[in-house]
Design a protein around this motif. Structure first.
Motif, mmCIF file in Angstrom:
data_model
loop_
_atom_site.group_PDB
_atom_site.id
_atom_site.type_symbol
_atom_site.label_atom_id
_atom_site.label_comp_id
_atom_site.label_asym_id
_atom_site.label_seq_id
_atom_site.Cartn_x
_atom_site.Cartn_y
_atom_site.Cartn_z
ATOM 1 N N GLY A 194 0.816 -1.214 0.000
ATOM 2 C CA GLY A 194 0.000 0.000 0.000
ATOM 3 C C GLY A 194 0.846 1.258 0.000
ATOM 4 O O GLY A 194 0.547 2.224 -0.706
ATOM 5 N N ILE A 236 2.277 1.730 -3.554
ATOM 6 C CA ILE A 236 1.243 2.227 -4.474
ATOM 7 C C ILE A 236 0.945 3.690 -4.174
ATOM 8 O O ILE A 236 0.862 4.525 -5.084
ATOM 9 N N PHE A 237 0.781 4.006 -2.903
ATOM 10 C CA PHE A 237 0.512 5.375 -2.472
ATOM 11 C C PHE A 237 1.595 6.328 -2.971
ATOM 12 O O PHE A 237 1.305 7.370 -3.572
ATOM 13 N N ILE A 292 -7.754 8.054 -4.623
ATOM 14 C CA ILE A 292 -7.504 6.630 -4.862
ATOM 15 C C ILE A 292 -6.263 6.175 -4.099
ATOM 16 O O ILE A 292 -6.259 5.105 -3.481
ATOM 17 N N ALA A 293 -5.219 6.991 -4.124
ATOM 18 C CA ALA A 293 -3.981 6.653 -3.408
ATOM 19 C C ALA A 293 -4.238 6.496 -1.916
ATOM 20 O O ALA A 293 -3.810 5.519 -1.295
ATOM 21 N N SER A 294 -4.964 7.432 -1.343
ATOM 22 C CA SER A 294 -5.241 7.395 0.097
ATOM 23 C C SER A 294 -6.119 6.206 0.477
ATOM 24 O O SER A 294 -5.849 5.512 1.462
ATOM 25 N N MET A 295 -7.165 5.979 -0.302
ATOM 26 C CA MET A 295 -8.072 4.867 0.006
ATOM 27 C C MET A 295 -7.377 3.515 -0.155
ATOM 28 O O MET A 295 -7.596 2.596 0.641
ATOM 29 N N THR A 296 -6.546 3.374 -1.162
ATOM 30 C CA THR A 296 -5.810 2.122 -1.368
ATOM 31 C C THR A 296 -4.869 1.867 -0.207
ATOM 32 O O THR A 296 -4.837 0.758 0.349
ATOM 33 N N PHE A 297 -4.123 2.880 0.176
ATOM 34 C CA PHE A 297 -3.178 2.717 1.280
ATOM 35 C C PHE A 297 -3.907 2.380 2.582
ATOM 36 O O PHE A 297 -3.535 1.435 3.281
ATOM 37 N N SER A 338 -6.893 1.077 3.020
ATOM 38 C CA SER A 338 -7.531 -0.239 2.938
ATOM 39 C C SER A 338 -6.513 -1.358 3.157
ATOM 40 O O SER A 338 -6.769 -2.295 3.928
ATOM 41 N N LEU A 339 -5.371 -1.258 2.508
ATOM 42 C CA LEU A 339 -4.358 -2.308 2.674
ATOM 43 C C LEU A 339 -3.774 -2.305 4.077
ATOM 44 O O LEU A 339 -3.473 -3.362 4.635
#
Length: 79
Positions: free
Chosen positions: A31, A34-35, A63-68, A70-71
């Motif tokens: 995460g 990706i972030f 998207i970057a914040s939500m992905t990080f 969430s992971l």
């Protein structure tokens, strides 16, 4: 552009520092990677001469914040 670059560099530094201090699992680091890559990508999308992709850059930030997040949450729950 300088302020956003400094803000993003500080965010990436903070994510890396928290990761080194708390020793999370692999999902955290995936995460974080990706972030960081998505934050860097924003700076190639928007330039002072071409602001046409500014809205897309803000969307990419979300998207970057939500992905990080969430992971990271999944990483914590799997411990």
């Amino acid at each position: 552009m300088v302020i956003s670059a400094l803000s993003h560099a500080t965010a990436i530094y903070g994510v890396a520092t928290i990761g080194m201090l708390t020793l999370p699992g692999v999902l955290y680091w995936i995460g974080a990677t990706i972030f960081s890559l998505l934050l860097i990508a924003q700076h190639f999308m928007v330039t002072p001469r071409n602001m046409s992709l500014l809205n897309r850059a803000f969307w990419l930030n979300q998207i970057a914040s939500m992905t990080f997040c969430s992971l990271w949450i999944v990483d914590i729950l799997l411990k």
